[in-house]
Design a protein around this motif. Structure first.
Motif, mmCIF file in Angstrom:
data_model
loop_
_atom_site.group_PDB
_atom_site.id
_atom_site.type_symbol
_atom_site.label_atom_id
_atom_site.label_comp_id
_atom_site.label_asym_id
_atom_site.label_seq_id
_atom_site.Cartn_x
_atom_site.Cartn_y
_atom_site.Cartn_z
ATOM 1 N N TYR A 200 0.840 -1.203 0.000
ATOM 2 C CA TYR A 200 0.000 0.000 0.000
ATOM 3 C C TYR A 200 0.876 1.255 0.000
ATOM 4 C CZ TYR A 200 -3.464 3.458 1.351
ATOM 5 O OH TYR A 200 -4.277 4.558 1.382
ATOM 6 N N SER A 201 0.510 2.190 -0.838
ATOM 7 C CA SER A 201 1.189 3.483 -0.906
ATOM 8 C C SER A 201 0.139 4.577 -0.988
ATOM 9 C CB SER A 201 2.104 3.551 -2.146
ATOM 10 O OG SER A 201 2.434 4.899 -2.457
ATOM 11 N N LYS A 202 0.162 5.502 -0.049
ATOM 12 C CA LYS A 202 -0.831 6.576 -0.073
ATOM 13 C C LYS A 202 -0.669 7.439 -1.319
ATOM 14 C CE LYS A 202 1.864 9.850 2.755
ATOM 15 N NZ LYS A 202 1.868 10.681 3.985
ATOM 16 N N HIS A 203 0.569 7.549 -1.803
ATOM 17 C CA HIS A 203 0.807 8.326 -3.021
ATOM 18 C C HIS A 203 0.170 7.639 -4.235
ATOM 19 C CE1 HIS A 203 3.526 10.892 -0.805
ATOM 20 N NE2 HIS A 203 4.267 9.862 -0.457
ATOM 21 N N MET A 204 0.378 6.307 -4.338
ATOM 22 C CA MET A 204 -0.190 5.573 -5.468
ATOM 23 C C MET A 204 -1.710 5.556 -5.391
ATOM 24 S SD MET A 204 0.709 3.963 -8.223
ATOM 25 C CE MET A 204 -0.738 4.172 -9.235
ATOM 26 N N ALA A 205 -2.250 5.423 -4.184
ATOM 27 C CA ALA A 205 -3.701 5.427 -4.011
ATOM 28 C C ALA A 205 -4.289 6.764 -4.439
ATOM 29 C CB ALA A 205 -4.060 5.131 -2.553
ATOM 30 N N ARG A 206 -3.619 7.847 -4.067
ATOM 31 C CA ARG A 206 -4.109 9.185 -4.418
ATOM 32 C C ARG A 206 -3.981 9.422 -5.919
ATOM 33 N NH1 ARG A 206 -0.823 12.178 -1.408
ATOM 34 N NH2 ARG A 206 -2.118 11.856 0.438
ATOM 35 N N LYS A 453 -5.369 -0.653 2.654
ATOM 36 C CA LYS A 453 -4.459 -0.129 3.672
ATOM 37 C C LYS A 453 -4.355 -1.083 4.846
ATOM 38 C CE LYS A 453 -3.490 4.144 6.225
ATOM 39 N NZ LYS A 453 -3.994 5.514 6.527
ATOM 40 N N GLU A 454 -5.474 -1.691 5.206
ATOM 41 C CA GLU A 454 -5.513 -2.617 6.340
ATOM 42 C C GLU A 454 -4.613 -3.824 6.114
ATOM 43 O OE1 GLU A 454 -6.524 -4.331 9.973
ATOM 44 O OE2 GLU A 454 -6.915 -2.281 9.256
ATOM 45 N N ILE A 455 -4.602 -4.350 4.870
ATOM 46 C CA ILE A 455 -3.794 -5.550 4.606
ATOM 47 C C ILE A 455 -2.483 -5.212 3.903
ATOM 48 C CG2 ILE A 455 -5.830 -7.029 4.525
ATOM 49 C CD1 ILE A 455 -5.620 -7.056 1.488
ATOM 50 N N ASN A 456 -2.190 -3.907 3.777
ATOM 51 C CA ASN A 456 -0.927 -3.417 3.214
ATOM 52 C C ASN A 456 -0.678 -3.909 1.794
ATOM 53 O OD1 ASN A 456 1.463 -1.913 3.240
ATOM 54 N ND2 ASN A 456 2.679 -3.660 3.954
ATOM 55 N N ILE A 457 -1.616 -3.567 0.912
ATOM 56 C CA ILE A 457 -1.492 -3.941 -0.493
ATOM 57 C C ILE A 457 -2.007 -2.792 -1.345
ATOM 58 C CG2 ILE A 457 -3.759 -5.027 -0.639
ATOM 59 C CD1 ILE A 457 -2.560 -7.148 -2.443
ATOM 60 N N SER A 458 -1.520 -2.662 -2.552
ATOM 61 C CA SER A 458 -1.964 -1.613 -3.456
ATOM 62 C C SER A 458 -3.462 -1.737 -3.736
ATOM 63 C CB SER A 458 -1.187 -1.712 -4.776
ATOM 64 O OG SER A 458 -1.879 -1.099 -5.834
ATOM 65 N N PRO A 459 -4.240 -0.627 -3.647
ATOM 66 C CA PRO A 459 -5.684 -0.702 -3.924
ATOM 67 C C PRO A 459 -6.001 -1.230 -5.312
ATOM 68 C CG PRO A 459 -5.150 1.381 -2.860
ATOM 69 C CD PRO A 459 -3.844 0.715 -3.193
ATOM 70 N N LEU A 462 -5.332 -4.941 -5.365
ATOM 71 C CA LEU A 462 -6.381 -5.651 -4.646
ATOM 72 C C LEU A 462 -7.654 -5.735 -5.480
ATOM 73 C CD1 LEU A 462 -7.742 -6.943 -2.192
ATOM 74 C CD2 LEU A 462 -8.131 -4.630 -1.292
ATOM 75 N N SER A 463 -8.027 -4.630 -6.112
ATOM 76 C CA SER A 463 -9.254 -4.601 -6.907
ATOM 77 C C SER A 463 -9.167 -5.553 -8.091
ATOM 78 C CB SER A 463 -9.537 -3.181 -7.389
ATOM 79 O OG SER A 463 -10.771 -3.105 -8.040
ATOM 80 N N ALA A 464 -8.022 -5.531 -8.785
ATOM 81 C CA ALA A 464 -7.839 -6.421 -9.930
ATOM 82 C C ALA A 464 -7.832 -7.879 -9.490
ATOM 83 C CB ALA A 464 -6.542 -6.078 -10.655
ATOM 84 N N MET A 465 -7.143 -8.159 -8.379
ATOM 85 C CA MET A 465 -7.081 -9.525 -7.858
ATOM 86 C C MET A 465 -8.469 -9.985 -7.402
ATOM 87 S SD MET A 465 -4.620 -10.989 -4.822
ATOM 88 C CE MET A 465 -5.144 -9.722 -3.672
#
Length: 534
Positions: A200-206, A453-459, A462-465
């Protein structure tokens, strides 16, 4: 506030209604009037009123003719007919074409007030329904939607006929009706060398949220989450706009990504303009080939055909050396579909000539073999358990005709092993994500970003998976959980619908009712009555 336009040929009635009726008190702004349909039509097209009030009998263009045209051009405009008692047959015709109400002359303030209240009530309901429909679409039409990904894969693989593509795209609400296209691939491969799913990266999520919001607002772009780290964007246009549409897209992506340039790896390539849907397979190959240059130049961002040509000529004076760092970078981050393009890029003209030598063929193949073995060692696996047992024998008898196939097979085995290891970790993370959703779906603020964010993975990962493994989107899964819980509460408690909505995660009870009816075909109230045998 809604808008109203009046068409009446009797100036006394027209001026009287305009001046004496308190339009704003009833929620309307008076935006114009005219003496007949001919004069009114261009003004109505310009003002696009929510309500049109028109007399039936007028010179030049009567109310019936005007109403027919408005219903065709502005179907959402509510129409109120003004008629006399002797115009009843006209009124019947007006109702048959879809007018909402009619006023009998003489018109009193009370009668007009009742009709305007009715019109406002209908408009309120329509707007509420449209608002909920927009909200539903925004929530449910994720770019990672399994059906969208499948459509894109079929489009670029050429396995669907053109008519099937049009039919399927229409089912998904995607318009491909244009004359020119371009395909842009946008990749966020971390290039970290780690053998795990992207954290998870807040920058990538934003950044991802900003890009998706931008693309949502632009009908000339259709975006697909093609794989875990790559978005595919179809640019639409005609001969005069396709280039500018592509340039605007790339400039916008570049501007947004450069803000996070120190934190995020990003790479982009376009296919070039095509004019047929049947050319998308070739377009995807072209864009992919250009994008594969990121493994040769990981510090670059936007790759073109010039970069491909530069890669082919790069290092021609040192054809007998192979940059093993680039090979390792490729093995750490690429997919099997990129192998051929990568090899084509690193095998420049000088190397191609050198491969005609059996000695250099063996050197090249053995160098690639050592890279693969070193990489598998980093993964913590024995190369003998991954590579085919015939690999060593193939290396010994490799020829200029077989060398690239031998190397390709080794690369394919190594990448498949890496994906297998990451996949096992991803399944564990997906299980954790589902467990978290199952425990928190009644929380109205639950979001993809929160779970990621809870499981520390890129949003986006996670969505694609989630879509790939469950054949449903993240939002669809949450909605199904909420609706099942809502059914239980409606049948087994006497809670009001508003309370049920809140308990299953909806702050707005009207939106909850909208989603419930869209899911099950009946309202919560009807479901409860039916279930209780009322």
């Amino acid at each position: 506030m809604y808008s109203v336009f009046l068409v009446e040929d009797e100036i006394v009635i027209r001026d009287g209604l305009k001046a004496s009726f308190p339009w704003e008190q009833y929620g309307f702004a008076y935006v114009g009037d005219a003496a007949d349909g001919e004069v009114a039509l261009p003004l109505i097209r310009q003002t696009k009123p929510d309500v049109l009030i028109t007399d039936i009998r007028m010179p030049f263009m009567d109310g019936i003719s005007l109403s027919k045209m408005i219903k065709k051009e502005l179907p959402n405009t509510r129409i109120i007919i003004i008629s006399g008692f002797d115009d009843f047959s006209y009124a019947q015709e007006a109702i048959s074409i879809g007018v909402d109400n009619y006023l009998l002359k003489p018109i009193t303030k009370d009668k007009l007030g009742d009709v305007m209240n009715d019109a406002k009530s209908k408009l309120d309901k329509e707007n509420e329904r449209d608002k909920y429909l927009d909200q539903f679409k925004a929530e449910s039409q994720e770019y990672e939607q399994f059906a969208r990904v499948r459509l894109f894969n079929q489009l670029v693989s050429g396995t669907m006929s053109v008519s099937e593509v049009y039919e399927k795209s229409e089912e998904l609400g995607l318009s491909l009706d244009t004359t020119h296209y371009n395909l842009v691939l946008l990749d966020f491969t971390p290039m970290t060398g780690m053998h795990t799913a992207p954290v998870y990266s807040k920058h990538m999520a934003r950044l991802s949220e900003q890009l998706m919001q931008y693309l949502k607002c632009c009908p000339e772009y259709i975006v697909f989450h093609w794989n875990m780290d790559t978005y595919a964007i179809i640019v639409k246009g005609d001969e005069s706009t396709i280039e500018s549409n592509t340039t605007n897209l790339i400039e916008n992506i570049n501007r947004r990504c450069m803000v996070y340039d120190d934190e995020i790896h990003w790479y982009l390539a376009q296919s070039g303009v095509i004019t047929r849907l049947s050319e998308f397979a070739k377009a995807c190959q072209q864009a992919n080939k250009r994008l594969s240059c990121r493994f040769i130049n990981p510090d670059g961002h936007i790759f073109t055909e010039q970069d491909v040509e530069s890669m082919r000529s790069f290092g021609e004076d040192s054809a007998n050396t192979i940059d093993q760092r680039l090979v390792m970078l490729f093995l750490e981050n690429a997919g099997e579909s990129e192998i051929d393009d990568f090899l084509d890029n690193i095998v420049n003209q000088q190397t191609k000539s050198a491969l005609s030598s059996s000695i250099f063929c063996k050197y090249f193949a053995m160098t690639m073999y050592m890279c693969v073995c070193d990489y598998l060692k980093k993964l913590g696996v024995d190369s003998d358990n991954v590579l085919d047992s015939s690999t060593r024998g193939n290396l010994e008898k490799v020829t200029s005709d077989s060398v690239l196939n031998v190397v390709s097979d080794m690369f394919r085995a190594a990448i498949a092993k890496r994906k297998d290891l990451v996949g096992n970790q991803s399944k564990s993370q997906l299980s954790a994500a589902i467990n978290y959703v199952n425990e928190h779906y009644c929380d109205s603020s639950l979001s993809l970003n929160e779970v990621a964010k809870e499981i520390n993975i890129s949003p986006s990962y996670l969505s694609a998976m989630f879509s790939r493994e469950n054949k449903t989107t993240f939002v669809e899964y949450i909605t199904s959980k909420r609706m099942e819980h809502a059914k239980e509460l409606l049948l087994n408690t006497k809670e009001k619908t508003s309370a049920v909505a809140e308990k299953v995660g909806y702050k707005d009870p009207h939106y909850f009712s909208y989603i419930f009816k869209k899911t099950y075909g009946i309202s919560p109230k009807e479901f409860r009555a039916k279930g209780q045998g009322v």
